[in-house]
Write a protein that holds these residues in place. Structure first.
Motif, mmCIF file in Angstrom:
data_model
loop_
_atom_site.group_PDB
_atom_site.id
_atom_site.type_symbol
_atom_site.label_atom_id
_atom_site.label_comp_id
_atom_site.label_asym_id
_atom_site.label_seq_id
_atom_site.Cartn_x
_atom_site.Cartn_y
_atom_site.Cartn_z
ATOM 1 N N ALA A 56 -49.031 -50.754 -11.490
ATOM 2 C CA ALA A 56 -49.187 -51.069 -12.916
ATOM 3 C C ALA A 56 -48.666 -52.476 -13.209
ATOM 4 O O ALA A 56 -49.281 -53.240 -13.956
ATOM 5 N N LEU A 57 -47.517 -52.827 -12.594
ATOM 6 C CA LEU A 57 -46.953 -54.165 -12.821
ATOM 7 C C LEU A 57 -47.855 -55.243 -12.234
ATOM 8 O O LEU A 57 -47.994 -56.329 -12.803
ATOM 9 N N ALA A 58 -48.480 -54.930 -11.097
ATOM 10 C CA ALA A 58 -49.395 -55.905 -10.490
ATOM 11 C C ALA A 58 -50.572 -56.170 -11.430
ATOM 12 O O ALA A 58 -51.062 -57.293 -11.525
ATOM 13 N N ARG A 59 -51.026 -55.140 -12.109
ATOM 14 C CA ARG A 59 -52.183 -55.301 -12.997
ATOM 15 C C ARG A 59 -51.782 -55.899 -14.347
ATOM 16 O O ARG A 59 -52.425 -56.820 -14.850
ATOM 17 N N ILE A 60 -50.696 -55.369 -14.938
ATOM 18 C CA ILE A 60 -50.354 -55.738 -16.325
ATOM 19 C C ILE A 60 -49.432 -56.958 -16.373
ATOM 20 O O ILE A 60 -49.498 -57.756 -17.305
ATOM 21 N N GLY A 61 -48.585 -57.117 -15.346
ATOM 22 C CA GLY A 61 -47.667 -58.267 -15.307
ATOM 23 C C GLY A 61 -46.409 -58.026 -16.118
ATOM 24 O O GLY A 61 -46.212 -56.966 -16.703
ATOM 25 N N THR A 62 -45.536 -59.039 -16.153
ATOM 26 C CA THR A 62 -44.316 -58.971 -16.952
ATOM 27 C C THR A 62 -44.352 -60.096 -17.990
ATOM 28 O O THR A 62 -45.085 -61.073 -17.790
ATOM 29 N N PRO A 63 -43.604 -59.976 -19.085
ATOM 30 C CA PRO A 63 -42.766 -58.830 -19.460
ATOM 31 C C PRO A 63 -43.606 -57.613 -19.819
ATOM 32 O O PRO A 63 -44.773 -57.744 -20.202
ATOM 33 N N ALA A 64 -42.970 -56.452 -19.670
ATOM 34 C CA ALA A 64 -43.638 -55.202 -19.994
ATOM 35 C C ALA A 64 -42.584 -54.209 -20.456
ATOM 36 O O ALA A 64 -41.381 -54.465 -20.338
ATOM 37 N N ILE A 65 -43.040 -53.090 -20.998
ATOM 38 C CA ILE A 65 -42.106 -52.049 -21.465
ATOM 39 C C ILE A 65 -42.528 -50.732 -20.843
ATOM 40 O O ILE A 65 -43.716 -50.379 -20.886
ATOM 41 N N LEU A 66 -41.566 -50.047 -20.247
ATOM 42 C CA LEU A 66 -41.828 -48.710 -19.725
ATOM 43 C C LEU A 66 -41.308 -47.707 -20.753
ATOM 44 O O LEU A 66 -40.171 -47.826 -21.231
ATOM 45 N N LYS A 67 -42.161 -46.737 -21.120
ATOM 46 C CA LYS A 67 -41.777 -45.746 -22.146
ATOM 47 C C LYS A 67 -42.092 -44.355 -21.621
ATOM 48 O O LYS A 67 -43.129 -44.161 -20.979
ATOM 49 N N THR A 68 -41.246 -43.382 -21.932
ATOM 50 C CA THR A 68 -41.625 -42.000 -21.629
ATOM 51 C C THR A 68 -42.874 -41.673 -22.451
ATOM 52 O O THR A 68 -43.018 -42.137 -23.588
ATOM 53 N N THR A 69 -43.795 -40.902 -21.869
ATOM 54 C CA THR A 69 -45.032 -40.617 -22.611
ATOM 55 C C THR A 69 -44.761 -39.683 -23.777
ATOM 56 O O THR A 69 -45.472 -39.705 -24.771
ATOM 57 N N ARG A 70 -43.713 -38.848 -23.658
ATOM 58 C CA ARG A 70 -43.438 -37.859 -24.708
ATOM 59 C C ARG A 70 -42.015 -38.018 -25.229
ATOM 60 O O ARG A 70 -41.145 -38.547 -24.548
ATOM 61 N N LEU A 71 -41.816 -37.530 -26.472
ATOM 62 C CA LEU A 71 -40.482 -37.365 -27.060
ATOM 63 C C LEU A 71 -39.697 -38.669 -27.233
ATOM 64 O O LEU A 71 -38.474 -38.644 -27.290
ATOM 65 N N GLY A 72 -40.373 -39.780 -27.333
ATOM 66 C CA GLY A 72 -39.655 -41.034 -27.617
ATOM 67 C C GLY A 72 -39.693 -41.300 -29.118
ATOM 68 O O GLY A 72 -40.683 -41.025 -29.767
ATOM 69 N N TYR A 73 -38.627 -41.795 -29.683
ATOM 70 C CA TYR A 73 -38.639 -42.230 -31.084
ATOM 71 C C TYR A 73 -37.502 -43.223 -31.285
ATOM 72 O O TYR A 73 -36.541 -43.252 -30.519
ATOM 73 N N ASP A 74 -37.639 -44.046 -32.327
ATOM 74 C CA ASP A 74 -36.622 -45.047 -32.647
ATOM 75 C C ASP A 74 -36.173 -45.820 -31.401
ATOM 76 O O ASP A 74 -34.984 -46.066 -31.199
ATOM 77 N N GLY A 75 -37.120 -46.167 -30.547
ATOM 78 C CA GLY A 75 -36.806 -46.995 -29.373
ATOM 79 C C GLY A 75 -36.138 -46.242 -28.231
ATOM 80 O O GLY A 75 -35.762 -46.840 -27.214
ATOM 81 N N LYS A 76 -35.980 -44.901 -28.371
ATOM 82 C CA LYS A 76 -35.349 -44.141 -27.280
ATOM 83 C C LYS A 76 -36.383 -43.877 -26.190
ATOM 84 O O LYS A 76 -37.573 -43.788 -26.450
#
Ligand code: AMP
Length: 354
Positions: A133-153
């Protein structure tokens, strides 16, 4: 249209449920709150409260049969609970809107499928996925859990490929999505509503400032050109129509010179719509209740410029001073002790004209 005295069931008893209950009572309805934690903010102003977990099927069934329609104030209602509830009463907004907003990948697939712009993204469940994914999208990037994230958690920034291992560990083994970092100039959101007859009403976009992943202020009007403003409202309406949505939705957007990029959608009343309490004849809470009850929507037009400030943690210590300000409307959520990051209330300040 629901009759006077009808009962609206609300899943979740936080501040959004509290403000929905107040609006429902103003329209002659009663609310029944379902919330696992005892003594929630909404209980102070609701007709009834059930304190039970989302896997207590007896409590869920009793709740559903006591109400005329079910809505919710948060999107992470467990699927099994919804399976049971929907056999007993209509749930508005519908299951599809919930399912999409519960999963960041399903959400982005849906939005890009509508032709809307999102940050580049890739599903990540392993070190190899993340490297690809990093090879394709590059940096900077953000990794997020797909579920149950809110307010930046559940988020980790990846400024350089060397940060990948730490970021993946922060996901604690949960499925994740890698998003390309959008160099936005600012963030805005559209609060939009759709009724069961398909009518749509949008509020003017507001400009949002976050700190530590938590919304601090929303300023109306947002800095947008006339065509960006129209685009923002039209894309929100497309999302609502595609979901056959009933209720209020928050659509968060990143503004870049080239495009409006959809960050995420929330199938509920939204913190960035609290300004409507001071800026509009019909605010987002009444609008949601109107939609859920099958009433005609309010028009959403704005009669004042407003700055909404969240009161987070010890910000509540400033309330005596804020109470002395002209044009400042205070909303407190009746929560106990302030904690860092806890939303205790908000203040809507009318911006004098001229
Ligand atoms: P979220 O929980 O996804 O709404 O993210 C919380 C905040 O992190 C957003 O309001 C942005 O300020 C920032 N953020 C999230 N995703 C991105 C992105 N792809 N690019 C830039 N900033 C982001």
């Amino acid at each position: 249209m629901l009759d006077q005295g009808a009962i609206i069931g609300i899943l979740g008893g936080g501040q959004l449920g509290r403000m929905l209950s107040v609006s429902a009572s103003r329209l002659g309805f009663r609310t029944h709150i379902y919330e696992p934690i005892a003594g929630p903010p909404a209980a102070d102003v609701a007709w009834r409260t059930t304190t039970a977990s989302y896997d207590d099927h007896n409590a869920l069934a009793a709740f559903a049969t006591s109400v005329d329609v079910i809505t919710y104030e948060f999107e992470n209602v467990p699927t099994a609970a919804l399976d049971l509830l929907e056999t007993l009463r209509p749930i508005r907004p519908n299951r599809r809107a919930l399912a999409i907003s519960q999963d960041r990948i399903a959400e982005k697939d849906f939005l890009t499928g509508l032709g809307l712009a999102c940050a580049p993204y890739a599903s990540v469940t392993s070190t190899a996925d993340l490297a690809a994914a990093l090879a394709r999208i590059g940096t900077p990037a953000i990794l997020k859990t797909t579920r149950l994230g809110y307010d930046g958690k559940g988020q980790a920034r990846i400024m350089a490929p060397a940060d990948a291992t730490v970021a993946l560990a922060a996901m604690q083994g949960q499925p994740a999505v890698l998003e390309g970092f959008i160099a936005f100039s600012h963030e805005v959101s559209v609060i939009a509503a759709r009724g069961p007859d398909g009518s749509v009403a949008c509020y003017d976009p507001g400009e949002n400032v976050h700190r530590d992943g938590i919304l601090r202020t929303t300023t109306i009007p947002a800095r947008l050109t006339a065509s960006q403003r129209t685009d923002a409202v039209l894309l929100a309406a497309r999302i609502l129509n595609a979901l056959d949505y009933v209720g209020v939705m928050g659509v968060e957007l990143f503004v870049t010179p080239q495009a409006l990029i959809v960050n995420e959608i929330a199938p509920r009343v939204h913190n960035s719509g609290h300004w409507t309490q001071a800026g509009c004849a019909v605010d987002q809470f009444e609008q949601h209740i109107r939609a859920v009850a099958g009433w005609p929507l309010g028009d959403g037009s704005r009669h004042a410029d407003v700055v909404m400030e969240n009161l987070i943690g010890n910000d509540v210590a400033r309330i005596p001073a804020i109470a002395r300000e002209n044009g400042a409307a205070i909303h407190l959520y009746g929560k106990g002790a302030p904690r860092p990051g806890r939303k205790m209330g908000h203040v809507n300040r009318i911006v004098p004209r001229g």
